[in-house]
Write a protein that holds these residues in place. Structure first.
Motif, PDB file in Angstrom:
ATOM      1  N   PHE A 289       0.834  -1.198   0.000  1.00  0.00           N
ATOM      2  CA  PHE A 289       0.000   0.000   0.000  1.00  0.00           C
ATOM      3  C   PHE A 289       0.874   1.255   0.000  1.00  0.00           C
ATOM      4  O   PHE A 289       0.636   2.192  -0.764  1.00  0.00           O
ATOM      5  N   PHE A 290       1.910   1.253   0.826  1.00  0.00           N
ATOM      6  CA  PHE A 290       2.804   2.408   0.956  1.00  0.00           C
ATOM      7  C   PHE A 290       3.521   2.740  -0.361  1.00  0.00           C
ATOM      8  O   PHE A 290       3.557   3.893  -0.782  1.00  0.00           O
ATOM      9  N   VAL A 291       4.083   1.726  -1.025  1.00  0.00           N
ATOM     10  CA  VAL A 291       4.854   2.018  -2.239  1.00  0.00           C
ATOM     11  C   VAL A 291       3.960   2.349  -3.432  1.00  0.00           C
ATOM     12  O   VAL A 291       4.382   3.061  -4.341  1.00  0.00           O
ATOM     13  N   THR A 292       2.735   1.857  -3.444  1.00  0.00           N
ATOM     14  CA  THR A 292       1.879   2.169  -4.593  1.00  0.00           C
ATOM     15  C   THR A 292       1.119   3.481  -4.359  1.00  0.00           C
ATOM     16  O   THR A 292       1.141   4.364  -5.204  1.00  0.00           O
ATOM     17  N   ALA A 293       0.506   3.628  -3.198  1.00  0.00           N
ATOM     18  CA  ALA A 293      -0.275   4.841  -2.937  1.00  0.00           C
ATOM     19  C   ALA A 293       0.622   6.047  -2.683  1.00  0.00           C
ATOM     20  O   ALA A 293       0.305   7.165  -3.075  1.00  0.00           O
ATOM     21  N   GLY A 294       1.756   5.817  -2.031  1.00  0.00           N
ATOM     22  CA  GLY A 294       2.624   6.942  -1.673  1.00  0.00           C
ATOM     23  C   GLY A 294       3.691   7.226  -2.701  1.00  0.00           C
ATOM     24  O   GLY A 294       4.598   8.021  -2.469  1.00  0.00           O
ATOM     25  N   GLY A 295       3.606   6.564  -3.856  1.00  0.00           N
ATOM     26  CA  GLY A 295       4.680   6.684  -4.841  1.00  0.00           C
ATOM     27  C   GLY A 295       4.505   7.820  -5.816  1.00  0.00           C
ATOM     28  O   GLY A 295       3.545   8.584  -5.752  1.00  0.00           O
ATOM     29  N   SER A 296       5.469   7.937  -6.731  1.00  0.00           N
ATOM     30  CA  SER A 296       5.374   8.957  -7.767  1.00  0.00           C
ATOM     31  C   SER A 296       5.292   8.258  -9.129  1.00  0.00           C
ATOM     32  O   SER A 296       5.392   7.043  -9.219  1.00  0.00           O
ATOM     33  N   LEU A 297       5.083   9.042 -10.182  1.00  0.00           N
ATOM     34  CA  LEU A 297       4.913   8.452 -11.516  1.00  0.00           C
ATOM     35  C   LEU A 297       6.150   8.623 -12.395  1.00  0.00           C
ATOM     36  O   LEU A 297       6.080   8.537 -13.607  1.00  0.00           O
ATOM     37  N   ILE A 298       7.294   8.866 -11.738  1.00  0.00           N
ATOM     38  CA  ILE A 298       8.540   8.979 -12.492  1.00  0.00           C
ATOM     39  C   ILE A 298       8.932   7.566 -12.948  1.00  0.00           C
ATOM     40  O   ILE A 298       8.797   6.616 -12.172  1.00  0.00           O
ATOM     41  N   PRO A 299       9.394   7.419 -14.241  1.00  0.00           N
ATOM     42  CA  PRO A 299       9.674   6.072 -14.759  1.00  0.00           C
ATOM     43  C   PRO A 299      10.513   5.187 -13.832  1.00  0.00           C
ATOM     44  O   PRO A 299      10.155   4.031 -13.594  1.00  0.00           O
ATOM     45  N   HIS A 300      11.619   5.700 -13.304  1.00  0.00           N
ATOM     46  CA  HIS A 300      12.474   4.833 -12.481  1.00  0.00           C
ATOM     47  C   HIS A 300      11.751   4.399 -11.211  1.00  0.00           C
ATOM     48  O   HIS A 300      11.951   3.295 -10.734  1.00  0.00           O
ATOM     49  N   TYR A 301      10.864   5.256 -10.683  1.00  0.00           N
ATOM     50  CA  TYR A 301      10.119   4.888  -9.471  1.00  0.00           C
ATOM     51  C   TYR A 301       9.135   3.762  -9.778  1.00  0.00           C
ATOM     52  O   TYR A 301       9.019   2.795  -9.025  1.00  0.00           O
ATOM     53  N   ILE A 302       8.448   3.885 -10.919  1.00  0.00           N
ATOM     54  CA  ILE A 302       7.489   2.841 -11.320  1.00  0.00           C
ATOM     55  C   ILE A 302       8.213   1.504 -11.481  1.00  0.00           C
ATOM     56  O   ILE A 302       7.735   0.464 -11.048  1.00  0.00           O
ATOM     57  N   PHE A 303       9.397   1.566 -12.080  1.00  0.00           N
ATOM     58  CA  PHE A 303      10.208   0.365 -12.281  1.00  0.00           C
ATOM     59  C   PHE A 303      10.534  -0.309 -10.946  1.00  0.00           C
ATOM     60  O   PHE A 303      10.266  -1.496 -10.751  1.00  0.00           O
ATOM     61  N   PHE A 304      11.090   0.469 -10.013  1.00  0.00           N
ATOM     62  CA  PHE A 304      11.440  -0.094  -8.701  1.00  0.00           C
ATOM     63  C   PHE A 304      10.192  -0.580  -7.955  1.00  0.00           C
ATOM     64  O   PHE A 304      10.203  -1.648  -7.345  1.00  0.00           O
TER      65      PHE A 304
ATOM     66  N   ALA B 146      18.392   2.871 -13.004  1.00  0.00           N
ATOM     67  CA  ALA B 146      17.598   1.976 -12.160  1.00  0.00           C
ATOM     68  C   ALA B 146      17.713   0.535 -12.644  1.00  0.00           C
ATOM     69  O   ALA B 146      17.885  -0.389 -11.849  1.00  0.00           O
ATOM     70  N   ILE B 147      17.634   0.341 -13.965  1.00  0.00           N
ATOM     71  CA  ILE B 147      17.722  -1.008 -14.527  1.00  0.00           C
ATOM     72  C   ILE B 147      19.099  -1.612 -14.259  1.00  0.00           C
ATOM     73  O   ILE B 147      19.220  -2.762 -13.840  1.00  0.00           O
ATOM     74  N   LEU B 148      20.135  -0.798 -14.434  1.00  0.00           N
ATOM     75  CA  LEU B 148      21.502  -1.268 -14.186  1.00  0.00           C
ATOM     76  C   LEU B 148      21.683  -1.649 -12.719  1.00  0.00           C
ATOM     77  O   LEU B 148      22.369  -2.616 -12.386  1.00  0.00           O
ATOM     78  N   MET B 149      21.034  -0.901 -11.812  1.00  0.00           N
ATOM     79  CA  MET B 149      21.157  -1.175 -10.384  1.00  0.00           C
ATOM     80  C   MET B 149      20.312  -2.370  -9.951  1.00  0.00           C
ATOM     81  O   MET B 149      20.594  -3.007  -8.949  1.00  0.00           O
ATOM     82  N   GLU B 150      19.258  -2.655 -10.750  1.00  0.00           N
ATOM     83  CA  GLU B 150      18.398  -3.789 -10.398  1.00  0.00           C
ATOM     84  C   GLU B 150      19.143  -5.119 -10.550  1.00  0.00           C
ATOM     85  O   GLU B 150      18.811  -6.091  -9.865  1.00  0.00           O
ATOM     86  N   ILE B 151      20.131  -5.153 -11.427  1.00  0.00           N
ATOM     87  CA  ILE B 151      20.874  -6.409 -11.650  1.00  0.00           C
ATOM     88  C   ILE B 151      21.478  -6.939 -10.338  1.00  0.00           C
ATOM     89  O   ILE B 151      21.147  -8.040  -9.922  1.00  0.00           O
ATOM     90  N   PRO B 152      22.344  -6.149  -9.652  1.00  0.00           N
ATOM     91  CA  PRO B 152      22.897  -6.688  -8.394  1.00  0.00           C
ATOM     92  C   PRO B 152      21.853  -6.875  -7.298  1.00  0.00           C
ATOM     93  O   PRO B 152      21.972  -7.807  -6.496  1.00  0.00           O
ATOM     94  N   ILE B 153      20.814  -6.011  -7.270  1.00  0.00           N
ATOM     95  CA  ILE B 153      19.768  -6.178  -6.250  1.00  0.00           C
ATOM     96  C   ILE B 153      19.084  -7.529  -6.448  1.00  0.00           C
ATOM     97  O   ILE B 153      18.938  -8.318  -5.520  1.00  0.00           O
ATOM     98  N   ALA B 154      18.687  -7.797  -7.696  1.00  0.00           N
ATOM     99  CA  ALA B 154      17.984  -9.054  -7.990  1.00  0.00           C
ATOM    100  C   ALA B 154      18.885 -10.257  -7.735  1.00  0.00           C
ATOM    101  O   ALA B 154      18.415 -11.311  -7.304  1.00  0.00           O
ATOM    102  N   MET B 155      20.190 -10.100  -7.962  1.00  0.00           N
ATOM    103  CA  MET B 155      21.108 -11.236  -7.770  1.00  0.00           C
ATOM    104  C   MET B 155      21.179 -11.682  -6.313  1.00  0.00           C
ATOM    105  O   MET B 155      21.513 -12.835  -6.035  1.00  0.00           O
TER     106      MET B 155
END
Lengths: 138, 143
Positions: A97-112, B65-74
């Protein structure tokens, strides 16, 4: 010499869950660190002009919520299977809930955040196998 | 026989690899946090251009972020994957991260702290590649 098979099984499971919490944490940390590298956001922080005002109270609340996944790294290794299962499921739901509701829409944030949610769902799935009959007694 | 090997038996190589990825991750994180405390870099970030003319765009950050995900996922994949694919994932991820850190040391003029972390990171990922390369399958238990 040989450890009880059930204990070994439950220890493996606990280690996998604990490691998944570590992975969730690294994703959360890097989502935040990379956000600090955004020039516009950094300027907003410096001038205090962020869309949502970052107050002491807000940061305190965020610290408490972030403490949940941090402490789960440790708790998922030491709690007894029954409590462990309950703690993992509750903490996962709060964190999702925290990471989805409290998140932002910046691409790298969505990815993480996507990876965080996948890991949290995996934690819930693994936790379901933690039951009292599996190594509850030592 | 210590508890570590007793608990994990033939899978202890996986635990070792997972811990090495965890160790190298903390180095990556602190290199990046200290960078944010470096006033010269912080001024560059505020101006929107870092290093030798790199624009900090959302796309650039996503690539980071993608480059950093590699070691995190490992950290978790080293524990979960089966021997054969695990070994190759470690070798490939280790090589990618070694090259990435090596290349990042030539962006602008790297600070002393960055070189320090960078050297530890490079040695750790090379060690991971070495462990994975020489890792023999000792008949892992069927799940």
């Amino acid at each position: 010499m040989n450890m009880d098979k059930n204990i070994v099984k439950i220890e493996h499971l606990k280690m996998k869950i604990s490691t998944l919490w570590i992975v969730v944490m690294f994703n959360m940390v890097f989502a935040d660190i990379l956000t600090l590298y955004i020039p516009e956001f950094l300027q907003e922080i410096v001038t205090g002009a962020t869309p949502v005002q970052i107050t002491q109270e807000l940061m305190f609340i965020m610290a408490i919520i972030i403490e949940i996944p941090i402490i789960m790294i440790f708790l998922s290794r030491i709690l007894k299977p029954g409590t462990n299962k309950l703690a993992n499921i509750t903490a996962s739901i709060i964190t999702i809930f925290f990471v989805t509701a409290g998140g932002s829409l910046i691409p790298h944030y969505i990815f993480f955040a996507t990876i965080e949610v996948i890991c949290l769902l995996l934690i819930i799935r693994y936790s379901l196998n933690l039951s009292k009959k599996n190594g509850g007694e030592k | 026989m210590n508890t570590f090997k007793q608990l994990f038996g033939k899978e202890y190589v996986k635990v070792k690899l997972s811990l090495l990825w965890l160790f190298v991750m903390l180095n990556y994180i602190y290199a990046d946090i200290l960078t944010l405390m470096d006033s010269s870099v912080l001024k560059e970030i505020l101006s929107g251009v870092i290093g030798a003319g790199i624009q900090v765009t959302p796309g650039f950050l996503l690539a980071g972020a993608i480059l950093m995900e590699i070691p995190i996922a490992m950290i978790i994949l080293s524990l979960l994957l089966k021997y054969k694919i695990n070994r190759w994932a470690n070798i490939i991820a280790g090589i990618i991260k070694t090259l990435a850190v090596f290349a990042s040391m030539f962006v602008g003029t790297p600070a002393l702290y960055y070189i320090f972390f960078g050297i530890i990171e490079i040695f750790t990922t090379l060690y991971i590649v070495k462990i994975a390369w020489t890792w023999q399958n000792s008949g892992e238990s069927k799940k």
